[in-house]
Design a protein around this motif. Structure first.
Motif, mmCIF file in Angstrom:
data_model
loop_
_atom_site.group_PDB
_atom_site.id
_atom_site.type_symbol
_atom_site.label_atom_id
_atom_site.label_comp_id
_atom_site.label_asym_id
_atom_site.label_seq_id
_atom_site.Cartn_x
_atom_site.Cartn_y
_atom_site.Cartn_z
ATOM 1 N N ILE A 386 55.697 80.318 22.633
ATOM 2 C CA ILE A 386 56.874 79.601 22.458
ATOM 3 C C ILE A 386 57.714 79.652 21.431
ATOM 4 C CG2 ILE A 386 57.547 77.078 22.875
ATOM 5 C CD1 ILE A 386 56.286 78.360 25.320
ATOM 6 N N ASN A 390 63.039 77.180 22.027
ATOM 7 C CA ASN A 390 62.819 76.905 23.495
ATOM 8 C C ASN A 390 63.625 75.501 24.028
ATOM 9 O OD1 ASN A 390 61.155 75.870 25.878
ATOM 10 N ND2 ASN A 390 60.487 78.089 25.568
ATOM 11 N N TYR A 391 64.105 75.530 25.021
ATOM 12 C CA TYR A 391 64.924 74.378 25.684
ATOM 13 C C TYR A 391 63.865 73.245 25.581
ATOM 14 C CZ TYR A 391 67.956 71.659 28.724
ATOM 15 O OH TYR A 391 68.655 70.667 29.013
ATOM 16 N N TYR A 392 62.737 73.540 26.219
ATOM 17 C CA TYR A 392 61.832 72.318 26.381
ATOM 18 C C TYR A 392 60.787 71.876 25.390
ATOM 19 C CZ TYR A 392 62.988 73.355 31.470
ATOM 20 O OH TYR A 392 63.877 73.930 32.471
ATOM 21 N N LEU A 475 58.689 81.044 31.118
ATOM 22 C CA LEU A 475 58.538 80.124 29.763
ATOM 23 C C LEU A 475 59.577 80.203 28.703
ATOM 24 C CD1 LEU A 475 54.599 80.246 29.704
ATOM 25 C CD2 LEU A 475 55.660 78.402 30.511
ATOM 26 N N VAL A 477 62.647 79.812 27.587
ATOM 27 C CA VAL A 477 63.947 79.181 28.346
ATOM 28 C C VAL A 477 64.615 78.799 26.882
ATOM 29 C CG1 VAL A 477 64.737 77.139 29.635
ATOM 30 C CG2 VAL A 477 62.500 78.369 29.971
ATOM 31 N N PRO A 486 69.250 74.768 31.336
ATOM 32 C CA PRO A 486 68.128 75.660 30.782
ATOM 33 C C PRO A 486 68.382 76.842 31.649
ATOM 34 C CG PRO A 486 67.047 73.764 32.127
ATOM 35 C CD PRO A 486 68.619 73.328 31.643
ATOM 36 N N PRO A 500 63.275 78.859 35.356
ATOM 37 C CA PRO A 500 62.777 78.257 34.117
ATOM 38 C C PRO A 500 61.669 77.179 34.236
ATOM 39 C CG PRO A 500 65.250 78.142 34.114
ATOM 40 C CD PRO A 500 64.862 78.695 35.374
ATOM 41 N N TYR A 501 60.634 77.108 33.524
ATOM 42 C CA TYR A 501 59.686 76.382 33.666
ATOM 43 C C TYR A 501 59.410 75.566 32.382
ATOM 44 C CZ TYR A 501 54.812 75.089 33.981
ATOM 45 O OH TYR A 501 53.364 74.406 33.986
ATOM 46 N N ASN A 502 59.219 74.555 32.393
ATOM 47 C CA ASN A 502 58.750 73.467 31.318
ATOM 48 C C ASN A 502 57.191 73.292 31.211
ATOM 49 O OD1 ASN A 502 58.395 71.783 29.334
ATOM 50 N ND2 ASN A 502 59.552 69.963 30.284
ATOM 51 N N PHE A 504 55.472 71.957 29.075
ATOM 52 C CA PHE A 504 55.116 70.844 28.388
ATOM 53 C C PHE A 504 54.804 69.877 29.392
ATOM 54 C CE2 PHE A 504 56.613 73.605 25.024
ATOM 55 C CZ PHE A 504 55.945 73.262 24.195
ATOM 56 N N GLN A 513 60.161 78.108 41.635
ATOM 57 C CA GLN A 513 59.291 78.644 40.678
ATOM 58 C C GLN A 513 58.177 79.433 41.172
ATOM 59 O OE1 GLN A 513 58.660 74.901 38.726
ATOM 60 N NE2 GLN A 513 59.749 75.330 37.132
#
Length: 962
Positions: A386, A390-392, A475, A477, A486, A500-502, A504, A513
Motif C-alpha cells: 500500500i 492510497n485513497y483508502y 488495491l 487506489v 477512488p 477499486p477495492y478497499n 481495510f 470487483q
C-alpha cells in the motif's frame, strides 16, 4: 522361444529353492510352542473339498486347494457392522492395514476425495487393488493406486487381503500385498438395503440405498445381474468437536539451553494461532505487528510469541485458527451402477461381460485465501504493498507509517469474509468394462481370453481465487484528480476495467470487483487402462501324491495419464503462492505399455506318511517387458506342510518388482517458493546430536538460527532416470486346528519385506543434517544454506532410496461353539505385532535410518477382539479395537519434549441384527460406544486415519429380499 525356456527353468528353480528353505524352517517350527492364530474367515483355509476355487494369491484352481500365503477375509457382516458407507473406513480397522489416504479424513491433496489402501505401511503405491481378481484403473493423479471410494461398500460381498510380495502372480504394484474386492453377483431375485447413521452430537450423518439382483434366462444358459447404489456422507468440521478445535502445537522451550540440561526442549501449547490468518489487514511497523479493522488500529503482539515475522505465531495472537473452519472428515456422495452377463454359447464355452460406472462428488476445503508481505506470493511477484497516497489508507495507519519512517506498507490478510474457504470440488467419473470368453478343454483345463478397459476422470473446480495482478491493481487506489472519487492508479488497468477495492474493510465483494479480480480454476485428470489377457490352468499329469497343477498366461497392459490445468494457473494469472492448491500443474500426456508372461505350478510331493499328511510346493514366475524401464523378473515359491489334522505349516519366499509409475517418471519438475521451519532453527537444532553438530558446522549458532526461513526455494517433481524397486519377502507360519477342541482355529505368521531402490520423495533435511558425516552425502548436495545456517534451497525431486524394510507377526484365533442347542457363541482375535518399519536413506550410513515402527503412525500392536452370539432369528457382536501406545518421534532425544509417548486406546463397537422373516431383516449398532476422543497430543489429536474423530455413532439398516 528363449523367454519360454527361461520361464520353465526359472519356475523349477523357484520351487526347488522354496523347498530347500522351507523344510528345515518348518521342521524347527513344528517343535516350537504353538502360537496363536489363523484368520477367522481365511479363504485359503476354507477347505472346500468338492468345489474348485481360486483364492487371492494364485491363479490355480483346484478342489480343496489351500494356498501357502495367508489370506484374511473381511466379510459382508463386518462391512455391515462397521456402520459406514465406504469400505476404506472398515479396512482401516484391520491390523495389517496402515494409514494411507482416507478421503474421509480431510485430505487436501491433488487426489482429495479419493481413498487408497496402504498395506504394511509401505505406501499406497505398493498396494495392489483388484476387483473380482482383475486390475482396476487408477484413481490417482500421482500413482497407480485404485480409489476405493469408486467401489461402494453395499456392492461388496467380501474382501480378501493377502500381504507380502505378489508381483509374480499379479504383476507390478503388489509389493506389499493385494486387496481383492469381491462384488455381489449371481443372486437370483432382488435384494434392497437402506441404512444410515448419525453421531451422538447430531452430525456426521451418512446414509445409503442399494439394490442388486439377477435372473437366469434362455433355459438357464444365460444369467444377467445388476447392482445400483447411492450413498452420502456429511462432513465433520473441526469446530464440531471441542477435542478437535483446540490447536495443539509444539514450540521450543525457552528455558531449555542444551539437549542434556534436564529441561524439555519443546512444550505443547493450546490455541496457538498464526498472525498470517488475520481477517483484518495486518502489517509490521518497527517489527511490531498491528491490525486495522472495525476497532481501529491495534497492537497485536501475542502474549506468548514463538516466531516473529509475517508467519509468526503465538498464544494470544489475533489470527484465527484456520483448521476450525475445515473438515476433520470430508463429505462425499457416491452413485454407482454395475451389471454382469454370462451366456453359454456352446457346451464348454461361455461368453461373459461386466460393466461398472461410479460417480463421486467430494468438496475438499483447503485453506483460507490469504497472503502476506513475502516475495513468494502472487506468482513470486510479492504480496500487496500500500502506497502512502492510497485513497483508502486510514489516517491512524498513515500517521504510524510516518512516525516509523515507512514509505510503503506491505500488508497481510486472510480473505475468509470476502472469498470464504478455498475448496476443490472433485467430480469423478469412473467406468470399467470387461468382456471375453471362458471354457473348459478336455474336462480338465480351464481357459479364458478377455479384454478390459477402464477410465477415471476427475474434473476439479476451485472458485474464489484471485487474479494476482488484477487484485494488486485494484488495491493500488488513488483519488481521481477531477472528481476526487477512488480510481485505480494504473491507466492501463483502468482501461481494462479495474475496479477499486478497499482492503481495510471486511465483507463481501461487489459483483464488479468479483468480475475483475476473482476467478475459478478448472483442471482435470484422466487415467486410462487397457488390458488384453489369455489364461490357462489345469492338471498336467498325476504324481504319486496327487495332480501336478499349472496355470499360465500372457497379458498386455497399457496405462495412460493425462492432466490439464487452467490456463490462468499456467500463466501465473491466478496462481498465488503456497499450499497444495496453489501450485500450477503443467499439462501431462504420458503412457506406458507392458507385456507379461507368467506361469505357476503346484506340485504335491508327499502324502500320507508319518508326520506328513500332505506336502505341497508351489512356484510362480512372471517376466515383464516395459517400454519405460525394460525387462524385469518376479518370482515366488511356497511350501504347505500338513503334519496332521491338527497342524499345518506354511512358508513363502518371493521377489517382487514395482515399476515407477508415470508421474514418478515424468512428473514436471517445479520450483516453488515457500516458507518452512528452519531445520537448524532453535526449535529443531536439538532434535538429534548429529543435527546440532552439523548445523553448527553450517554456521548456525549453538542455540539455533531463526525458526522460520524468510524464503525457501523447493524443487519437486519426477525423475526419468528412476529404476524399478526390488522387493524380497518371506512369510513363515503355523495353522492349528486341534481335533480335541472342535470349532477352534488359530494361526501365527512371521513376515519380512525388504525393498531396495524404493522410489521416494527424499527427506533431505533428515538425510543430511541427521547423518554422521556430511562429506559425500548425496542429500547434503541437494541443499544450500546461508552463512548463518538458514536453509535457502532444497531439491526434493524423486529418487531411488537405499532400502525400506518391515518385519512383524500376524496372529489370529477363532473359536465357535454351540450353547443351548443350536445357538452359537463366537470368539475371535486378530492382530499384528510390528517388529520394525524403517528406511535407510544413505547406503552404508546407518545414521540415516528413519525408524517408523512403533511411531504413532505405525504403532507396535493392533488387535481386534470380537465376541458374538447367534441364534435362529437374531444375533449380536461386540468388537474391541486396541491400538497400543506409541512414540511421537523415534529419533528424538530423551529431553525432546515433556512426553514422547502416545497412550494406548480401546474402541468398542456393538451391533445387533434381527431376521424378521425370510424376506426382511435389519440391524442396529453403536460405534465408539464409550465416546473416546483421540489422544490429545500435538501430532495425534486430529489423526483420523488411526483414531476415531467422530465420537459415539449410531447406525442401523434394513434389508428386503424378493
Amino acid at each position: 522361444m528363449k523367454k519360454s525356456a527361461f520361464f520353465a527353468s526359472s519356475a523349477v528353480i523357484a520351487i526347488a529353492a522354496s523347498a530347500a528353505f522351507a523344510l528345515p524352517l518348518a521342521a524347527s517350527m513344528l517343535l516350537a510352542s504353538p502360537a496363536q492364530a489363523e484368520e477367522a474367515s481365511n479363504a485359503g483355509d476354507a477347505g472346500i473339498a468338492t468345489e474348485e476355487v481360486v483364492v487371492t494369491g494364485t491363479h490355480i484352481s483346484q478342489a480343496g486347494y489351500t494356498a501357502p500365503t495367508p489370506v484374511t477375509v473381511v466379510d459382508q457382516a463386518q462391512i455391515r457392522n462397521s456402520g459406514v458407507t465406504n469400505v476404506i473406513d472398515t479396512l482401516l480397522k484391520m491390523p495389517a492395514i496402515a494409514a494411507g489416504q482416507d478421503a474421509n479424513n480431510g485430505a487436501n491433496t491433488t487426489d482429495g476425495g479419493a481413498s487408497f489402501i496402504n498395506l504394511r505401511g509401505l505406501g499406497t503405491n505398493r498396494s495392489l487393488v483388484l476387483v473380482n481378481g482383475r486390475r482396476r484403473v487408477s484413481g490417482s493423479s500421482t500413482s497407480s493406486a485404485v480409489d476405493l471410494n469408486t467401489i461402494p461398500a453395499a456392492m461388496i460381498d467380501h474382501a480378501e487381503i493377502t500381504t507380502g510380495g505378489a508381483s509374480a502372480i499379479y504383476g507390478a504394484d503388489a509389493v506389499s500385498g493385494v486387496l481383492n474386492l469381491i462384488t455381489k453377483k449371481n443372486f437370483e431375485g432382488l435384494e434392497m438395503t437402506a441404512q444410515g447413521g448419525i453421531s451422538q452430537r447430531g452430525d456426521s450423518e451418512n446414509y445409503a440405498l442399494s439394490a442388486f439382483g439377477g435372473t437366469s434366462f434362455s433355459n438357464n444358459r444365460g444369467f444377467v445381474g445388476f447392482a445400483v447404489s447411492y450413498s452420502k456422507e456429511n462432513p465433520l468440521n473441526y469446530s464440531d468437536r471441542s477435542y478437535l478445535n483446540t490447536h495443539l502445537a509444539e514450540q521450543s522451550n525457552p528455558a531449555s539451553k542444551t539437549p542434556t540440561d534436564g529441561i524439555p526442549d519443546r512444550l505443547t501449547y493450546q490455541n496457538v494461532q498464526s498472525l498470517a490468518y488475520s481477517p483484518n489487514v495486518l502489517f509490521f511497523a518497527k517489527n511490531v505487528p498491528y491490525t486495522y479493522g472495525a476497532n481501529g488500529l491495534l497492537n497485536v503482539t501475542p502474549t506468548t510469541s514463538f516466531a516473529t515475522g509475517p508467519t509468526g505465531n503465538g498464544v494470544g495472537s489475533p489470527g484465527e485458527f484456520e483448521q476450525s473452519m475445515l473438515n476433520a472428515r470430508l463429505g462425499n456422495q457416491v452413485t454407482s451402477m454395475r451389471s454382469d452377463l454370462s451366456y453359454k454359447v456352446f457346451d464348454g464355452i461361455k461368453f461373459f461381460a461386466e460393466g461398472e460406472f461410479t460417480q463421486t462428488n467430494t468438496p475438499v476445503p483447503d485453506q483460507y485465501y490469504r497472503f502476506d508481505s513475502r516475495a513468494l506470493w502472487f506468482n513470486a511477484t510479492g504480496g500487496p504493498i500500500i502506497q502512502p497516497d492510497n485513497y483508502y489508507l486510514p489516517a491512524s495507519v498513515k500517521a504510524l507509517m510516518a512516525s516509523s519512517g515507512m514509505t510503503t506498507l506491505p500488508v497481510a490478510k486472510d480473505m475468509v469474509d470476502e472469498l470464504g474457504i478455498i475448496t476443490d470440488y472433485h467430480n469423478r467419473n469412473t467406468y470399467s468394462i470387461v468382456t471375453g470368453f471362458e471354457g473348459i478343454l478336455f474336462d480338465n483345463w480351464k481357459w479364458d481370453v478377455s479384454y478390459q478397459y477402464g477410465q477415471e476422470r476427475d474434473d476439479i473446480e476451485t472458485p474464489n481465487l484471485l487474479r494476482g495482478q488484477n487484485f494488486k491493481n485494484a488495491l493500488d487506489v488513488i483519488a481521481d484528480p477531477a472528481s476526487g472519487l477512488p480510481e485505480c492508479r494504473s491507466a492501463t488497468a483502468r482501461a481494462a476495467g479495474c475496479v477499486p477495492y478497499n482492503i481495510f474493510v471486511r465483507g463481501p465483494l461487489s459483483q464488479a470487483q468479483r468480475d475483475y479480480f476473482v476467478a475459478t480454476r478448472v483442471q482435470n485428470t484422466e487415467n486410462t487402462q487397457g488390458i488384453v489377457g489369455a489364461h490357462l490352468n489345469g492338471d498336467l499329469f498325476e504324481l504319486p501324491a496327487g495332480s501336478l497343477a499349472i496355470a499360465a498366461g500372457v497379458e498386455h497392459r497399457e496405462e495412460g495419464l493425462h492432466t490439464r490445468d487452467d490456463s490462468g494457473m499456467l500463466s501465473g494469472d491466478i496462481r498465488w503462492g503456497v499450499g497444495t492448491t496453489a501450485n500450477a500443474r503443467p499439462n501431462l500426456d504420458k503412457k506406458f505399455t507392458v507385456t507379461e508372461e507368467y506361469a505357476e505350478i503346484l506340485a504335491p510331493v508327499v502324502r500320507d506318511i508319518p508326520f506328513v499328511q500332505a506336502l505341497n510346493v508351489d512356484g510362480a514366475i512372471r517376466a515383464s517387458d516395459y517400454n519405460t524401464i525394460g525387462s524385469t523378473i518376479a518370482w515366488a515359491g511356497g511350501v504347505n506342510w500338513t503334519v496332521n489334522d491338527d497342524v499345518r505349516m506354511r512358508f513363502t519366499l518371493s521377489q517382487s518388482v514395482r515399476a515407477p509409475n508415470l508421474l514418478e517418471l515424468y512428473g514436471p519438475v517445479t520450483v516453488t517458493l515457500t516458507s518452512a521451519p528452519n531445520p537448524c532453527g532453535s526449535s529443531a537444532i536439538n532434535t538429534t546430536a548429529n543435527r546440532k553438530a552439523n548445523c553448527i558446522a553450517l554456521g548456525a549458532p549453538a542455540a539455533g538460527s531463526v525458526n522460520t526461513a524468510p524464503q525457501i526455494e523447493s524443487i519437486t517433481g519426477g525423475n526419468a532416470d528412476l529404476k524399478q524397486e526390488l522387493s524380497n519377502s518371506w512369510t513363515l507360519g503355523t495353522v492349528l486346528t486341534p481335533s480335541f477342541l472342535p470349532g477352534f482355529q488359530s494361526s501365527i505368521d512371521f513376515f519380512n519385506i525388504a525393498i531396495s531402490g524404493a522410489v521416494t520423495t527424499p527427506n533431505v533435511e533428515n538425510g543430511c543434517l541427521d547423518a554422521a558425516n556430511m562429506q559425500g552425502n548425496a542429500f547434503c548436495n541437494r541443499m544450500t544454506f546461508s552463512s548463518g545456517g538458514v536453509l535457502l534451497t532444497e531439491d526434493r525431486s524423486l529418487i531411488n532410496a537405499a532400502k525400506l524394510t518391515t518385519q512383524g507377526v500376524d496372529f489370529s484365533a477363532d473359536y465357535r461353539f454351540q450353547v443351548w442347542g443350536a445357538d452359537t457363541v463366537g470368539l475371535n482375535l486378530t492382530g499384528t505385532y510390528l517388529m520394525g518399519l524403517e528406511t535407510l536413506a544413505q547406503a552404508n550410513d546407518p545414521s540415516t535410518t528413519a525408524v517408523y515402527g512403533g511411531a504413532y503412525t505405525n504403532p507396535r500392536v493392533r488387535l481386534n477382539a470380537t465376541v458374538s452370539y447367534e441364534e435362529q432369528n437374531w444375533g449380536g457382536s461386540v468388537t474391541n479395537r486396541f491400538v497400543s501406545s506409541s512414540i511421537i518421534d523415534r529419533a528424538a532425544l530423551p529431553e525432546a519434549r515433556v512426553s514422547n509417548t502416545v497412550p494406548s486406546i480401546i474402541y468398542t463397537d456393538a451391533t445387533v441384527h434381527y431376521t424378521i422373516n425370510d424376506n426382511l431383516s435389519g440391524f442396529v449398532g453403536i460405534n465408539n460406544l464409550f465416546d473416546f476422543a483421540p489422544p490429545q497430543r500435538a501430532q495425534t489429536y486430529n489423526y483420523g486415519d488411526l483414531y476415531d474423530l467422530t465420537g459415539r455413532f449410531f447406525h442401523g439398516g434394513i434389508t428386503a429380499k424378493f
